[in-house]
Enzyme design. Structure first.
Site, PDB file in Angstrom:
ATOM      1  N   THR A 256      43.599  40.684  37.464  1.00 20.16           N
ATOM      2  CA  THR A 256      42.768  39.549  37.858  1.00 20.16           C
ATOM      3  C   THR A 256      41.308  39.954  37.927  1.00 20.16           C
ATOM      4  O   THR A 256      40.951  41.130  37.824  1.00 20.16           O
ATOM      5  CB  THR A 256      43.174  39.019  39.249  1.00 20.16           C
ATOM      6  OG1 THR A 256      42.875  40.021  40.225  1.00 20.16           O
ATOM      7  CG2 THR A 256      44.649  38.681  39.296  1.00 20.16           C
ATOM      8  N   CYS A 257      40.444  38.965  38.137  1.00 17.16           N
ATOM      9  CA  CYS A 257      39.005  39.207  38.179  1.00 17.16           C
ATOM     10  C   CYS A 257      38.556  39.785  39.507  1.00 17.16           C
ATOM     11  O   CYS A 257      37.405  40.159  39.668  1.00 17.16           O
ATOM     12  CB  CYS A 257      38.262  37.895  37.962  1.00 17.16           C
ATOM     13  SG  CYS A 257      38.753  37.083  36.448  1.00 17.16           S
ATOM     14  N   ASP A 258      39.453  39.786  40.495  1.00 15.58           N
ATOM     15  CA  ASP A 258      39.036  40.167  41.835  1.00 15.58           C
ATOM     16  C   ASP A 258      38.977  41.689  42.002  1.00 15.58           C
ATOM     17  O   ASP A 258      39.863  42.402  41.541  1.00 15.58           O
ATOM     18  CB  ASP A 258      40.016  39.572  42.850  1.00 15.58           C
ATOM     19  CG  ASP A 258      39.501  39.696  44.267  1.00 15.58           C
ATOM     20  OD1 ASP A 258      38.445  40.331  44.460  1.00 15.58           O
ATOM     21  OD2 ASP A 258      40.155  39.169  45.171  1.00 15.58           O
ATOM     22  N   SER A 259      37.934  42.151  42.695  1.00 16.51           N
ATOM     23  CA  SER A 259      37.776  43.595  42.868  1.00 16.51           C
ATOM     24  C   SER A 259      38.812  44.188  43.824  1.00 16.51           C
ATOM     25  O   SER A 259      39.018  45.390  43.857  1.00 16.51           O
ATOM     26  CB  SER A 259      36.367  43.917  43.368  1.00 16.51           C
ATOM     27  OG  SER A 259      36.146  43.229  44.578  1.00 16.51           O
TER      28      SER A 259
ATOM     29  N   ASN B  22      44.430  33.266  39.075  1.00 17.79           N
ATOM     30  CA  ASN B  22      44.059  33.439  37.659  1.00 17.79           C
ATOM     31  C   ASN B  22      45.098  32.854  36.705  1.00 17.79           C
ATOM     32  O   ASN B  22      44.973  32.974  35.492  1.00 17.79           O
ATOM     33  CB  ASN B  22      43.846  34.911  37.302  1.00 17.79           C
ATOM     34  CG  ASN B  22      42.383  35.339  37.433  1.00 17.79           C
ATOM     35  OD1 ASN B  22      42.025  36.456  37.145  1.00 17.79           O
ATOM     36  ND2 ASN B  22      41.533  34.441  37.881  1.00 17.79           N
TER      37      ASN B  22
END
Lengths: 390, 272
Positions: free
Chosen positions: A335-338, A374
């Site tokens: 996913t885009c999350d850190s 996502n």
């Protein structure tokens, strides 16, 4: 070692045996990636081990740990019962022809509609932990058997359940009294010392205190209580120390041996049964070097099958199929999350896109808590004894 | 196939062997089964509870139909609420009634029962005196202009007593099924409290239906004519003989005796 240390230890297993590696690759070739691969044989072995470690204890599989039809069927075939907590879980059991008689409804807080749904399904054992909840059963008092959940805080449990649920032990007599006044029969006590316990000391303590309360109660002219639900907490071996469930349960066995023969003892194992029965196969999708550290991006992460790393504080043993000199690496989710990091600061051999990473002990509270973030596709759940054609 | 274990109560349960499963409907809202059992013939269960069996349905249907219809003497217009299996209708049309309205909420129940429990209706749904209405029972009694001499509530959902009264001819009788009082005394208490303000005479009569576990089942009885449940066995017998029907449970003596209530049932509604 503190509890946190013990379970946040990230185990990287030795490289997979050639035969296993081939099998993982073949599965991905046939079915794609990511996968959650369920081996019923492992579940049967775990069930038999717990069965032997806790003879005469009714085992009610905690469906929430892994609500999969294949798992339900296997537990049913082993004559196990089911611990349910929602209408959705009820529906899953109904689909698999498990009658309500084999279930207990253990959520301490319920809507009236949930009580009625569970009764319609045939669950008649319910759990309460406060007066308001007891009152909800007044209209159904002729039909139900209630377990009063009491709380004992565990010093060794990773996830402490005693904060959210369970009446304070000292309050229990008051609740029993109130139940008697409104004609609701409390047939026994239940407790949960927490999950992933280090040892069974808390179980033993709780068994002894519950037994003492039940004996005291049973010496009065009230209808006797006869059920003790010792909950779960039976650990999975995330740290690969070689958990011996028989040794873990020995003090519990001995504590239960002190109880009257006509009491029924039940337990709600989830994690211990299913964790080792499922492996996650995920694929390296991309590689990048950041500040001298090698980052591998996987097609599954903490918003998917590894969600238990967030919600369940678990660190699953990981394994590569490739040998060689290792370097400090990070495994990141898709996913885009850190926050979507599966593992940091671990030593891995050099991998390239297409290489597989195997997550072990991934049956419990993994896929069960995945998110839709996502809109990434879910890992496909495969039953090794019933593989589809494609 | 496994056994069917009834799930009405936590601490006791009756169990039935499933010899052959004829029909099963599993949805989020209900779990219905029709299966064969060697001792009971076809058994219908809904949500873990026995609804009817071929072997003992005669007790229930005869007592719920013949008691009010013979007590009334001249019942011509009859309303059945529920009763989708057709057993009640089968008994009602043995009487010289001129019209029967049956209100069933779901046509599929009737169709399913015709197919899998054919002996219950035994062709009764073809009777020309029948008007089968597919509607919610409560909605029907609220909206209908029809008047009835006898209303038989063969359904577990209670109807509004005021609404039922509204569509009842003077001197008419309402009977309801009320569960097994031994395990469900509250149902008797609640039915009495609901009906009493609307009728001069509210009481109960009983029969033991073998597969309704727990002893006597109670039937609610409500009418403005206080004499109707105090008629002699001889009076009832005259009407019964004129009718010339065969019964397996019902007799005029059973009819009269059924109104004699055990103390534990009386205590549910008459505590003074």
């Amino acid at each position: 070692m503190t509890e946190t240390d013990q379970n946040s230890v990230r185990v990287v297993l030795p490289v997979a045996q050639a035969a296993d590696a081939d099998r993982y690759r073949q599965l991905v070739q046939r079915f794609g990636s990511p996968l959650l691969v369920y081996d019923p044989q492992t579940l049967r072995t775990q069930y038999a081990r717990l069965r032997n470690a806790l003879p005469n204890v009714g085992l009610y599989y905690a469906v929430k740990a892994l609500p999969e039809a294949d798992v339900i069927r296997q537990i049913a075939a082993l004559d196990g019962g089911f611990d349910i907590a929602s209408a959705g879980e009820t529906q899953l059991l109904l689909q698999e022809d498990v009658f309500g008689r084999r279930t207990i409804h253990t959520h301490p807080i319920k809507k009236d509609s949930e009580i009625r749904d569970a009764l319609r399904y045939g669950a008649t054992t319910f759990v309460v932990d406060n007066i308001g909840e007891l009152e909800k059963f007044k209209p159904y008092r002729a039909r139900v058997g209630i377990l009063l959940r009491v709380s004992f805080r565990s010093s060794s449990a990773i996830v402490d359940f005693s904060r959210k649920f369970g009446c304070d032990f000292d309050e229990a007599p008051l609740l029993l009294e109130h139940a008697a006044t409104i004609g609701v029969h409390i047939k026994g006590l239940s407790f949960h010392v927490g999950s992933q316990c280090h040892d069974a000391a808390e179980h033993v303590h709780a068994i002894q205190r519950c037994a003492s309360l039940m004996r005291t109660r049973n010496a009065t002219d009230q209808p006797p209580m006869s059920v003790l639900d010792i909950g779960g907490g039976f650990p999975a071996d995330y740290a690969r120390r070689g958990t011996d469930i028989d040794a873990f349960c020995a003090p519990i066995r001995s504590a239960l041996g002190e109880l009257p023969d006509d009491w029924r003892i039940i337990a709600e194992p989830g994690r211990y049964l299913v964790a080792p029965a499922v492996k996650c196969i995920t694929t390296v999708v991309g590689v990048s070097d950041r500040n001298g550290i090698r980052w591998y991006y996987l097609d599954d992460g903490v918003y998917g099958s590894f969600s238990g790393q967030i919600y369940d504080h678990a660190s699953y043993p990981l394994q590569t199929l490739r040998d060689g000199p290792t370097a400090r690496s990070v495994l990141a989710g898709p996913t885009c999350d850190s926050i979507d990091i599966v593992a940091e600061d671990i030593e891995l051999p050099e991998l390239t896109a297409g290489d597989l990473i195997i997550g072990h002990e991934m049956g419990a509270y993994t896929a069960a808590t995945k998110t839709r973030f996502n809109l990434l596709p879910d890992a496909r759940f495969l039953n090794l004894e019933a593989l589809p054609d494609s | 196939m496994s056994d069917f274990e009834e799930t009405l109560y936590d601490s006791v349960a009756q169990k039935f062997r499933i010899d052959k499963l004829y029909f099963e409907d599993k949805t989020e809202h209900q779990h219905l089964m029709i299966f064969h059992n060697a001792a009971l013939g076809r058994v219908m269960t809904l949500d873990g509870v026995v609804q009817t069996t071929e072997a003992d349905e005669f007790v229930y249907h005869e007592m719920m139909a013949h008691v009010p219809l013979l007590a009334h003497e001249r019942a011509e217009q009859v309303l059945i609420i529920g009763g989708g299996d057709g057993g009640m209708l089968r008994e009602v049309i043995k009487h010289p009634v001129t019209h029967v309205t049956q209100v069933e909420i779901d046509l599929s129940v009737v169709e399913m029962a015709k197919q899998y429990l054919p002996n219950h209706s035994a062709g009764a749904f073809d009777d020309p005196r029948l008007n089968l209405v597919i509607d919610d029972g409560m909605a029907f009694v609220q909206n209908t202009d029809q008047q009835f001499d006898v209303v038989i509530v063969d359904s577990t959902d209670p109807l509004g007593p005021g609404e039922v009264k509204r569509c009842l001819n003077p001197g008419g009788i309402v009977v309801t099924q009320n569960g097994v009082a031994f395990f469900q005394p509250d149902e008797v208490t609640q039915t009495y409290a609901r009906l009493r303000p609307h009728f001069n005479d509210v009481s109960f009569y009983t029969a033991a239906i073998p597969t309704y576990y727990g002893g006597l089942m109670t039937f609610g009885w409500a009418t403005d004519n206080t004499e109707l449940r105090r008629q002699s066995s001889a009076t009832i017998a005259t009407r019964f003989e004129r009718l010339g029907i065969d019964t397996r449970f019902y007799t005029p003596d059973v009819h009269v005796g059924a109104f004699a209530l055990p103390r534990y049932i009386q205590d549910c509604f008459d505590r003074d």
